[in-house]
Design a protein around this motif. Sequence first.
Motif, PDB file in Angstrom:
ATOM      1  N   GLU A  96      30.000 -13.825  21.992  1.00  0.00           N
ATOM      2  CA  GLU A  96      29.622 -12.092  21.345  1.00  0.00           C
ATOM      3  C   GLU A  96      29.236 -12.438  20.140  1.00  0.00           C
ATOM      4  O   GLU A  96      29.557 -13.505  19.341  1.00  0.00           O
ATOM      5  N   ALA A 129      28.406  -9.942  24.713  1.00  0.00           N
ATOM      6  CA  ALA A 129      27.828  -8.580  24.015  1.00  0.00           C
ATOM      7  C   ALA A 129      27.481  -8.721  22.642  1.00  0.00           C
ATOM      8  O   ALA A 129      27.820  -9.730  21.748  1.00  0.00           O
ATOM      9  N   ASN A 131      29.006  -6.769  20.006  1.00  0.00           N
ATOM     10  CA  ASN A 131      29.996  -6.025  20.202  1.00  0.00           C
ATOM     11  C   ASN A 131      30.323  -5.186  19.080  1.00  0.00           C
ATOM     12  O   ASN A 131      31.023  -5.946  17.917  1.00  0.00           O
ATOM     13  N   THR A 150      28.120  -6.805  28.926  1.00  0.00           N
ATOM     14  CA  THR A 150      27.830  -5.535  28.370  1.00  0.00           C
ATOM     15  C   THR A 150      26.985  -5.397  27.018  1.00  0.00           C
ATOM     16  O   THR A 150      27.702  -5.609  26.152  1.00  0.00           O
ATOM     17  N   HIS A 153      27.601  -2.970  23.364  1.00  0.00           N
ATOM     18  CA  HIS A 153      28.852  -2.538  23.467  1.00  0.00           C
ATOM     19  C   HIS A 153      29.772  -1.822  22.159  1.00  0.00           C
ATOM     20  O   HIS A 153      29.746  -2.808  21.145  1.00  0.00           O
ATOM     21  N   CYS A 154      30.160  -0.549  22.171  1.00  0.00           N
ATOM     22  CA  CYS A 154      30.760   0.059  20.975  1.00  0.00           C
ATOM     23  C   CYS A 154      32.036   0.362  21.300  1.00  0.00           C
ATOM     24  O   CYS A 154      32.406   1.094  21.998  1.00  0.00           O
ATOM     25  N   HIS A 155      33.101  -0.163  20.360  1.00  0.00           N
ATOM     26  CA  HIS A 155      34.379   0.676  20.345  1.00  0.00           C
ATOM     27  C   HIS A 155      34.460   1.147  19.128  1.00  0.00           C
ATOM     28  O   HIS A 155      34.473   0.748  17.974  1.00  0.00           O
ATOM     29  N   GLY A 174      27.874   0.313  26.773  1.00  0.00           N
ATOM     30  CA  GLY A 174      28.993   0.866  26.979  1.00  0.00           C
ATOM     31  C   GLY A 174      29.676   1.158  25.735  1.00  0.00           C
ATOM     32  O   GLY A 174      29.553   0.288  24.753  1.00  0.00           O
ATOM     33  N   PHE A 175      30.249   2.222  25.719  1.00  0.00           N
ATOM     34  CA  PHE A 175      31.114   2.733  24.572  1.00  0.00           C
ATOM     35  C   PHE A 175      32.203   3.649  24.790  1.00  0.00           C
ATOM     36  O   PHE A 175      32.274   4.418  25.710  1.00  0.00           O
TER      37      PHE A 175
ATOM     38  N   CYS B  26      37.434  -6.149  28.472  1.00  0.00           N
ATOM     39  CA  CYS B  26      36.616  -4.901  27.963  1.00  0.00           C
ATOM     40  C   CYS B  26      35.666  -4.074  28.658  1.00  0.00           C
ATOM     41  O   CYS B  26      34.621  -4.573  29.447  1.00  0.00           O
ATOM     42  N   CYS B  27      36.003  -2.815  28.822  1.00  0.00           N
ATOM     43  CA  CYS B  27      35.180  -2.083  29.454  1.00  0.00           C
ATOM     44  C   CYS B  27      34.939  -2.249  31.002  1.00  0.00           C
ATOM     45  O   CYS B  27      34.113  -1.425  31.701  1.00  0.00           O
TER      46      CYS B  27
END
Lengths: 329, 204
Positions: A96, A129, A131, A150, A153-155, A174-175, B26-27
């Motif tokens: 990542e 990702a 990420n 993904t 990808h955002c958290h 995806g988030f 993750c997800c």
Amino acid sequence: MFISGWKNPIITILIFSLIVLTFSACCFAGQLVVDRTEIGKDTVWQGHVLVKGDVRVKKGATLIIMPGTTVAFEKIKKFGPEKLSLDKKNHFPRAELIIRGRLLAQGLPDKVIVFTSAEKNPSVADWGAVNFIGSKDNIMEYCDISYGHTPVHCHSAQVTVTHCTFHDNGVAIGFKNIKGVELKCVVSVLYNKFWNNGGGILIGGGTSPVVSHNDIIGNKFFGIFAKKSGVCAIRFNNIVRNGKGIILYSVRDLIIRDNNIANNLDYNISLLEGQEQDVDAQGNWWGSIDPSKIRRLIRDAASDQSLGKVDFTNFVSAPVPGAGILLSD
Amino acid sequence: MKIPKIFSYTAVLLVFLGSISTSAYCCVGRILTVAIDNSVDQKVVGTVLAIFINERTGTTVDLIPCKDISSCKDMVKNGDADIFIDYIGQASLEIGDASKASSPQEIYSLVKQYFLHNYSMVWLKPFGYHGPLGTLPKPGFGQGSLAAPVTSSRVLDQFPILDRVINKLSGKLDDECLKKLVQDSKAGDNETVIKKFLRDRNLI
């Protein structure tokens, strides 16, 4: 003048410093190989970058990726020694680019930035990702992104993703918000093309994105999957020929309007078990003006009384002009 | 029937991701596992469960093989799997009082209570088809061998709508349906066959 400048020690030092600085930050020719590492200061990547493990951009640092750069990820061992974090909740099994600081990946229409697999025979999820975790002011523009798990990808992070192409990924974007991080997810997804991914856009817990003017076409399982999302607007997109166009679970304040949602294989919209709230999806083009035909590709209370209703009234009688990626762009 | 494919079947994205694992990351979200033995009906019905749960909840479902029903039960009991398919007649053999039951419904209730009390396992509603014969607690109690999905209280705490979802399959899969599904799966791609079966019955 130039030659005589070399005789001036100040100019010589300046030139030497510039060369050293430039080479410490990026790679002009050949290939820059990046092993598992943390980036703690502003850094520039350009040319061909081979990533051989997790790379974390630390808080306070910015990674700038120049137009025309290719970032290729090696398919490393799942959660192996090349990983920086074994936290499976927030990280993927393979390599990542972890953004805790900031990423500016701004390509140009004729010099896109490529994020892809380094494998000779690449496959989906060769890498994890880009990420974003608790970071903001990130931009990804004119990027071609493939073979990630993904890949965006955002958290609890803030990112603008525009004019990018996503293909052959697991889920393209995806988030969601995560507990313990104060920053809330704000993602703008504009003018992108999503094709041949497992899924297009996964809008997760509590997030409030803008998803507009995208072509979301031919993704195997879904175009857009919103679950427990916050207020979000899905407008002016082409959502066609996906397994399912839009899937909804436990979603409340969603605006689905002015889209072309047609010819998805199973359903144009499918409410999952637990989507008891009605859904306002007025003003879209559904590929037909026959309400019974439109209804056939919507799974809601009409099929299963435990589900909410999809209000598809006031549908337009022809494809919405100006939806998807605008040609003028 | 393409048996190996059933075993490697993961209902949604993990197939696409080429990553079969029972541990979520993750997800990917939560992953459910259905333990199935080597019998034809378990393979077909396990796939029905996997596709149905995935389609109706978005949850990824893995099928994992086990030696026999007893092993499947142990896997769920130990938390190594989340769901298995059991047969009322077979399960009732564990209960001494089952032979005194006066109706198939009573046997089902006794089994349900016994499993909940002793194993914290929850019997969901029977599919409609009958499992292996010869394990009936009483002659004439054909209902006693009905097949049903069984999960655990732990799993239902984690997936609160799971019982509601799975119970929608109740009575939808009788002996005739199962026989046809097995035949059709032999002739073609079992996932396609099962998806069509569920779609035709308005279940997905």
